[in-house]
Design a protein around this motif. Structure first.
Motif, PDB file in Angstrom:
ATOM      1  N   GLU A  30       0.830  -1.202   0.000  1.00 33.46           N
ATOM      2  CA  GLU A  30       0.000   0.000   0.000  1.00 33.46           C
ATOM      3  C   GLU A  30       0.868   1.257   0.000  1.00 33.46           C
ATOM      4  O   GLU A  30       0.605   2.213  -0.741  1.00 33.46           O
ATOM      5  CB  GLU A  30      -0.926   0.002   1.216  1.00 33.46           C
ATOM      6  N   SER A  31       1.890   1.245   0.849  1.00 37.92           N
ATOM      7  CA  SER A  31       2.810   2.392   0.909  1.00 37.92           C
ATOM      8  C   SER A  31       3.524   2.584  -0.418  1.00 37.92           C
ATOM      9  O   SER A  31       3.695   3.720  -0.900  1.00 37.92           O
ATOM     10  CB  SER A  31       3.821   2.167   2.037  1.00 37.92           C
ATOM     11  N   ALA A  32       3.926   1.482  -1.037  1.00 39.31           N
ATOM     12  CA  ALA A  32       4.626   1.556  -2.323  1.00 39.31           C
ATOM     13  C   ALA A  32       3.702   2.067  -3.427  1.00 39.31           C
ATOM     14  O   ALA A  32       4.126   2.848  -4.300  1.00 39.31           O
ATOM     15  CB  ALA A  32       5.171   0.178  -2.686  1.00 39.31           C
ATOM     16  N   ARG A  38       2.750   8.979  -6.732  1.00 37.37           N
ATOM     17  CA  ARG A  38       3.430  10.279  -6.659  1.00 37.37           C
ATOM     18  C   ARG A  38       4.522  10.386  -7.725  1.00 37.37           C
ATOM     19  O   ARG A  38       4.635  11.403  -8.419  1.00 37.37           O
ATOM     20  CB  ARG A  38       4.038  10.470  -5.270  1.00 37.37           C
ATOM     21  N   LEU A  39       5.290   9.349  -7.891  1.00 38.59           N
ATOM     22  CA  LEU A  39       6.378   9.364  -8.869  1.00 38.59           C
ATOM     23  C   LEU A  39       5.849   9.417 -10.302  1.00 38.59           C
ATOM     24  O   LEU A  39       6.383  10.136 -11.152  1.00 38.59           O
ATOM     25  CB  LEU A  39       7.259   8.124  -8.687  1.00 38.59           C
ATOM     26  N   THR A  46       9.288   9.104 -16.323  1.00 36.03           N
ATOM     27  CA  THR A  46       9.222   8.336 -15.076  1.00 36.03           C
ATOM     28  C   THR A  46       8.171   7.238 -15.173  1.00 36.03           C
ATOM     29  O   THR A  46       8.372   6.124 -14.674  1.00 36.03           O
ATOM     30  CB  THR A  46       8.889   9.267 -13.892  1.00 36.03           C
ATOM     31  N   ARG A  47       7.045   7.553 -15.828  1.00 35.66           N
ATOM     32  CA  ARG A  47       5.977   6.542 -15.992  1.00 35.66           C
ATOM     33  C   ARG A  47       6.477   5.347 -16.811  1.00 35.66           C
ATOM     34  O   ARG A  47       6.175   4.197 -16.498  1.00 35.66           O
ATOM     35  CB  ARG A  47       4.741   7.176 -16.648  1.00 35.66           C
ATOM     36  N   LEU A  78      -2.405   3.333 -11.043  1.00 26.96           N
ATOM     37  CA  LEU A  78      -2.577   2.916 -12.435  1.00 26.96           C
ATOM     38  C   LEU A  78      -3.102   4.073 -13.295  1.00 26.96           C
ATOM     39  O   LEU A  78      -2.735   4.192 -14.474  1.00 26.96           O
ATOM     40  CB  LEU A  78      -3.545   1.724 -12.505  1.00 26.96           C
ATOM     41  N   ILE A  79      -3.953   4.912 -12.723  1.00 29.52           N
ATOM     42  CA  ILE A  79      -4.453   6.083 -13.458  1.00 29.52           C
ATOM     43  C   ILE A  79      -3.286   6.967 -13.888  1.00 29.52           C
ATOM     44  O   ILE A  79      -3.209   7.416 -15.044  1.00 29.52           O
ATOM     45  CB  ILE A  79      -5.444   6.894 -12.594  1.00 29.52           C
ATOM     46  N   GLU A  80      -2.377   7.211 -12.961  1.00 26.91           N
ATOM     47  CA  GLU A  80      -1.212   8.050 -13.277  1.00 26.91           C
ATOM     48  C   GLU A  80      -0.303   7.369 -14.301  1.00 26.91           C
ATOM     49  O   GLU A  80       0.204   8.015 -15.225  1.00 26.91           O
ATOM     50  CB  GLU A  80      -0.424   8.352 -12.004  1.00 26.91           C
ATOM     51  N   LEU A  81      -0.114   6.075 -14.159  1.00 27.32           N
ATOM     52  CA  LEU A  81       0.760   5.349 -15.081  1.00 27.32           C
ATOM     53  C   LEU A  81       0.189   5.291 -16.500  1.00 27.32           C
ATOM     54  O   LEU A  81       0.934   5.206 -17.482  1.00 27.32           O
ATOM     55  CB  LEU A  81       1.000   3.926 -14.559  1.00 27.32           C
TER      56      LEU A  81
END
Length: 368
Positions: A30-32, A38-39, A46-47, A78-81
């Motif tokens: 979860e933390s990862a 964020r990354l 980065t993606r 996943l949305i960000e990626l």
């Protein structure tokens, strides 16, 4: 030195997050996932790097969990990626993302529903590629969110995804059989989402199954005729007219239902005060509402089912007949309502247009 230090710390953070996603405890995953989100929001480079490190399959596997917070963090990552990268979307499909959608919509809160809708909207843009999108998984889920008590933004995302998917003819059968037509007709009466709902209906109505479903729905044609009266929503008027044209074409039963619902007066007003495209479609419909005993509607005079824009290809004789029909209908129906229509006209030019349309005996400027 400071920049090198920050770069090194960023690399260590990324490396640690990837390792936790693959081998960590659930709390570490979860933390990862939160850190990956964020990354990934930083930039496309980065993606792509995160995807190359194998985070996408690991995040997708988290969707199998019964822990809502963990699923939420994974979906957001996943949305960000998926943002701006075709390759990452494909990797999500290869990881069988759609098979891991929740079976029961009621288990999701509004925030989670919104996250899933946003992710699926992004995935749906693959529909025009060679990547298959299994309809049996994604369509019921999207329709379920639309039927739930979701926010307006969530509904718009779902409608955007359904529009993309409905552009593929092979998906029409699944959409119609899942009962989406009535849901879309209901949503089309809401001005906030009407345009997107009507656009999907426009994709469906060109198929036999879609047209049949609309013909049998109790909201048709009344709801579509009502939308034609929305003067501040010209795009909605155009789309509603398009759907009505296809339903009315070569169907005396549908034309009779429309006439009974008062479509003629609405069409007359749109023909005068609507957008150029709405005017053309309204005038074409008016041509079809002449005496059934004297008119036959040939296939060439109806809408072209393969296009969202209907163009007139009427020959000269048809044009002349159409003008005579319109003038007759105007004299019979519009004169007694002229005062109402003129009040709706905002400029002197529009008022002159109304008068000219009614009084002219040789109207040569009509689009049809």
């Amino acid at each position: 030195m400071v920049m090198e230090s920050e770069s090194y710390e960023g690399f260590v953070t990324l490396q640690r997050s990837v390792k936790q996603l693959h081998f960590g405890s659930w709390e570490e995953k979860e933390s990862a996932a939160k850190e990956v989100k964020r990354l990934a929001a930083k930039d496309l480079k980065t993606r792509k790097l995160l995807a190359n490190l194998g985070v996408i399959p690991a995040l997708v596997s988290m969707l199998d969990s019964d822990i809502l917070e963990g699923r939420r963090l994974a979906v957001q990552a996943l949305i960000e990626l998926a943002s701006g990268t075709y390759t990452n979307k494909v990797l999500m499909m290869e990881a069988e993302l759609l098979s891991k959608l929740p079976a029961n919509i009621n288990t999701l809160n509004k925030s989670s529903s919104s996250d899933y809708a946003q992710l699926l909207l992004s995935i749906s843009y693959l529909v025009n590629t060679q990547v298959p999108i299994p309809s049996s998984n994604i369509l019921p889920f999207l329709i379920g969110i639309l039927d739930s008590d979701s926010s307006m933004g969530t509904k718009l995302d779902c409608l955007g995804a359904l529009y993309n998917l409905s552009s593929m003819l092979g998906n029409v059968g699944f959409l119609v059989s899942d009962g989406v037509v009535h849901t879309l007709l209901t949503l089309s009466s809401d001005q906030e989402v009407s345009e997107k709902a009507l656009a999907i209906l426009g994709n469906l109505v060109v198929s036999i199954m879609g047209k049949k479903a609309m013909e049998n729905d109790p909201m048709v044609p009344d709801s579509l005729i009502e939308i034609m009266t929305w003067e501040t929503k010209p795009k909605c008027q155009e789309l509603a007219a398009y759907i009505l044209m296809i339903l009315a074409h070569q169907s005396s039963v549908q034309r009779a239902k429309m006439a009974k619902s008062g479509i003629v007066q609405v069409l007359l007003e749109v023909a005068l005060l609507g957008s150029p495209l709405a005017q053309k479609r309204a005038l074409k419909l008016l041509q079809w509402f002449k005496d059934e005993k004297q008119t036959r509607i040939g296939a060439h005079s109806g809408p072209q089912t393969g296009s969202t824009v209907i163009a007139s290809h009427s020959n000269e004789n048809e044009m002349k007949k159409g003008k005579k029909i319109i003038k007759k209908m105007v004299k019979q129906s519009l004169l007694k309502n002229l005062e109402v229509i003129m009040r709706r006209a905002n400029t002197g030019g529009e008022s002159s247009m109304v008068k000219a349309f009614v009084t002219s005996s040789s109207s040569k400027s009509l689009p049809y």
